[in-house]
Design a protein around this motif. Sequence first.
Motif, mmCIF file in Angstrom:
data_model
loop_
_atom_site.group_PDB
_atom_site.id
_atom_site.type_symbol
_atom_site.label_atom_id
_atom_site.label_comp_id
_atom_site.label_asym_id
_atom_site.label_seq_id
_atom_site.Cartn_x
_atom_site.Cartn_y
_atom_site.Cartn_z
ATOM 1 N N ASN A 13 24.887 0.067 35.430
ATOM 2 C CA ASN A 13 24.216 0.534 34.187
ATOM 3 C C ASN A 13 24.449 -0.712 33.176
ATOM 4 O O ASN A 13 23.561 -1.058 32.345
ATOM 5 N N ALA A 14 25.761 -0.959 33.192
ATOM 6 C CA ALA A 14 25.958 -2.120 32.047
ATOM 7 C C ALA A 14 25.313 -3.212 32.436
ATOM 8 O O ALA A 14 24.516 -4.091 31.530
ATOM 9 N N GLY A 15 24.868 -3.567 33.820
ATOM 10 C CA GLY A 15 24.341 -4.854 34.078
ATOM 11 C C GLY A 15 22.791 -4.797 33.710
ATOM 12 O O GLY A 15 22.293 -5.658 33.232
ATOM 13 N N THR A 16 22.252 -3.631 34.031
ATOM 14 C CA THR A 16 21.019 -3.334 33.593
ATOM 15 C C THR A 16 20.914 -3.452 32.118
ATOM 16 O O THR A 16 19.948 -4.086 31.481
ATOM 17 N N MET A 17 21.760 -2.796 31.266
ATOM 18 C CA MET A 17 21.759 -2.948 29.787
ATOM 19 C C MET A 17 21.723 -4.585 29.083
ATOM 20 O O MET A 17 21.076 -4.950 28.432
ATOM 21 N N MET A 18 22.775 -5.487 30.062
ATOM 22 C CA MET A 18 22.918 -6.526 29.772
ATOM 23 C C MET A 18 21.546 -7.493 30.048
ATOM 24 O O MET A 18 21.147 -8.183 29.098
ATOM 25 N N ARG A 19 20.938 -6.902 31.153
ATOM 26 C CA ARG A 19 19.620 -7.816 31.365
ATOM 27 C C ARG A 19 18.617 -7.473 30.367
ATOM 28 O O ARG A 19 17.901 -8.328 29.904
ATOM 29 N N MET A 20 18.419 -6.056 29.884
ATOM 30 C CA MET A 20 17.543 -5.635 29.083
ATOM 31 C C MET A 20 17.641 -6.557 27.592
ATOM 32 O O MET A 20 16.850 -7.056 27.163
ATOM 33 N N ALA A 21 19.233 -6.538 27.139
ATOM 34 C CA ALA A 21 19.369 -7.381 25.892
ATOM 35 C C ALA A 21 18.946 -8.618 26.072
ATOM 36 O O ALA A 21 18.525 -9.276 25.175
ATOM 37 N N ALA A 22 19.204 -9.628 27.251
ATOM 38 C CA ALA A 22 18.844 -10.889 27.264
ATOM 39 C C ALA A 22 17.236 -11.055 27.034
ATOM 40 O O ALA A 22 16.877 -11.788 26.507
ATOM 41 N N CYS A 23 16.617 -10.301 27.831
ATOM 42 C CA CYS A 23 15.092 -10.167 28.010
ATOM 43 C C CYS A 23 14.368 -9.738 26.571
ATOM 44 O O CYS A 23 13.484 -10.319 26.363
ATOM 45 N N LEU A 24 15.191 -9.094 25.864
ATOM 46 C CA LEU A 24 14.532 -8.649 24.507
ATOM 47 C C LEU A 24 15.073 -9.599 23.382
ATOM 48 O O LEU A 24 14.864 -9.384 22.159
ATOM 49 N N GLY A 25 16.348 -10.471 23.701
ATOM 50 C CA GLY A 25 16.685 -11.345 22.640
ATOM 51 C C GLY A 25 17.548 -10.805 21.818
ATOM 52 O O GLY A 25 17.621 -10.871 20.429
ATOM 53 N N ILE A 26 18.194 -9.638 22.088
ATOM 54 C CA ILE A 26 19.218 -9.110 21.387
ATOM 55 C C ILE A 26 20.596 -9.074 21.428
ATOM 56 O O ILE A 26 20.924 -9.428 22.924
ATOM 57 N N GLY A 27 21.550 -8.983 20.704
ATOM 58 C CA GLY A 27 22.910 -9.206 20.954
ATOM 59 C C GLY A 27 23.584 -8.045 21.698
ATOM 60 O O GLY A 27 23.123 -6.864 21.523
ATOM 61 N N LEU A 28 24.717 -8.148 22.403
ATOM 62 C CA LEU A 28 25.132 -7.103 23.154
ATOM 63 C C LEU A 28 26.577 -7.258 22.832
ATOM 64 O O LEU A 28 27.337 -8.331 22.835
ATOM 65 N N ASP A 29 27.297 -6.094 22.824
ATOM 66 C CA ASP A 29 28.825 -5.863 22.379
ATOM 67 C C ASP A 29 29.368 -4.974 23.454
ATOM 68 O O ASP A 29 28.738 -3.977 23.880
ATOM 69 N N ILE A 30 30.215 -5.490 24.379
ATOM 70 C CA ILE A 30 31.052 -4.651 25.333
ATOM 71 C C ILE A 30 32.322 -4.253 24.484
ATOM 72 O O ILE A 30 33.184 -5.245 24.179
ATOM 73 N N ILE A 31 32.697 -3.046 24.294
ATOM 74 C CA ILE A 31 33.910 -2.550 23.985
ATOM 75 C C ILE A 31 34.705 -2.040 25.272
ATOM 76 O O ILE A 31 34.471 -1.048 25.727
ATOM 77 N N GLU A 32 36.027 -2.692 25.411
ATOM 78 C CA GLU A 32 37.080 -2.523 26.532
ATOM 79 C C GLU A 32 37.719 -1.276 26.018
ATOM 80 O O GLU A 32 37.962 -0.874 24.958
ATOM 81 N N TYR A 50 19.501 -13.417 34.383
ATOM 82 C CA TYR A 50 19.353 -13.405 32.985
ATOM 83 C C TYR A 50 20.634 -13.480 32.189
ATOM 84 O O TYR A 50 20.591 -13.640 30.838
ATOM 85 N N LEU A 51 21.850 -13.098 32.773
ATOM 86 C CA LEU A 51 23.042 -13.088 32.090
ATOM 87 C C LEU A 51 23.499 -14.496 31.361
ATOM 88 O O LEU A 51 23.998 -14.365 30.448
ATOM 89 N N ASP A 52 22.960 -15.563 31.851
ATOM 90 C CA ASP A 52 23.167 -16.753 31.171
ATOM 91 C C ASP A 52 22.347 -16.936 29.804
ATOM 92 O O ASP A 52 22.727 -17.677 29.022
ATOM 93 N N ARG A 53 21.554 -16.037 29.464
ATOM 94 C CA ARG A 53 20.760 -16.161 28.191
ATOM 95 C C ARG A 53 21.148 -14.916 27.314
ATOM 96 O O ARG A 53 20.733 -14.847 26.294
ATOM 97 N N LEU A 54 22.294 -14.347 27.782
ATOM 98 C CA LEU A 54 22.774 -13.181 27.014
ATOM 99 C C LEU A 54 23.598 -13.450 25.922
ATOM 100 O O LEU A 54 24.663 -14.275 26.235
ATOM 101 N N ALA A 55 23.453 -13.186 24.480
ATOM 102 C CA ALA A 55 24.389 -13.315 23.614
ATOM 103 C C ALA A 55 25.281 -12.215 23.453
ATOM 104 O O ALA A 55 25.151 -11.219 23.013
ATOM 105 N N MET A 56 26.512 -12.179 24.356
ATOM 106 C CA MET A 56 27.444 -11.217 24.453
ATOM 107 C C MET A 56 28.722 -11.457 24.025
ATOM 108 O O MET A 56 29.313 -12.545 23.962
ATOM 109 N N ARG A 57 29.272 -10.267 23.359
ATOM 110 C CA ARG A 57 30.657 -10.505 22.857
ATOM 111 C C ARG A 57 31.278 -9.208 23.492
ATOM 112 O O ARG A 57 30.946 -8.318 23.638
ATOM 113 N N ILE A 58 32.861 -9.664 23.886
ATOM 114 C CA ILE A 58 33.430 -8.746 24.580
ATOM 115 C C ILE A 58 34.633 -8.264 23.586
ATOM 116 O O ILE A 58 35.246 -9.452 23.132
ATOM 117 N N HIS A 59 34.744 -7.072 23.336
ATOM 118 C CA HIS A 59 36.023 -6.619 22.384
ATOM 119 C C HIS A 59 37.070 -5.872 23.224
ATOM 120 O O HIS A 59 36.567 -5.042 24.033
#
Length: 154
Positions: A13-32, A50-59
């Motif tokens: 599920n996380a991978g699917t949402m990461m791919r969606m965020a990358a394809c739609l050009g939106i930032g993604l935050d993962i809260i641990e 797609y993950l190399d296109r992802l603007a992701m922050r891990i908290h």
Amino acid sequence: MRLALYEPDIPQNAGTMMRMAACLGIGLDIIEPCGFRLDDRRLRRAGLDYLDRLAMRIHESWLAYGRWRTDALPGSRLLLLSTRAETPYTAFAFRSDDTLMVGRESGGATDAVHAAADARLAIPLARGSRSLNVAVAAAMVLGEALRQTEGFPT
């Protein structure tokens, strides 16, 4: 617009949402903490190339995310998708600086997360239905938010 995953449990599920965020050009935050390692092969498979296109922050925690959000996104709203919410997402006016948050697949979000949210949104479901897959729910609401704010990539 951003998508935040609160303590995700399921790597696919996380991978699917990461791919969606990358394809739609939106930032993604993962809260641990997450229910999996972020280098999980199932996560990578769902995200494909797609993950190399992802603007992701891990908290590292909910508190760390809150501190970062206060500094990095002043004035933005935190919108929590929840089965406990009363406001249907279809009746909500989104803004381009909103962050849409989804909770853990196994338990949703804590009361502290609910209290911190500026709005709690629900997806209307047929009688007797409990919930949708978290990635499906995020896609539905994010699609409406981007439609309203004209935020789809061009």
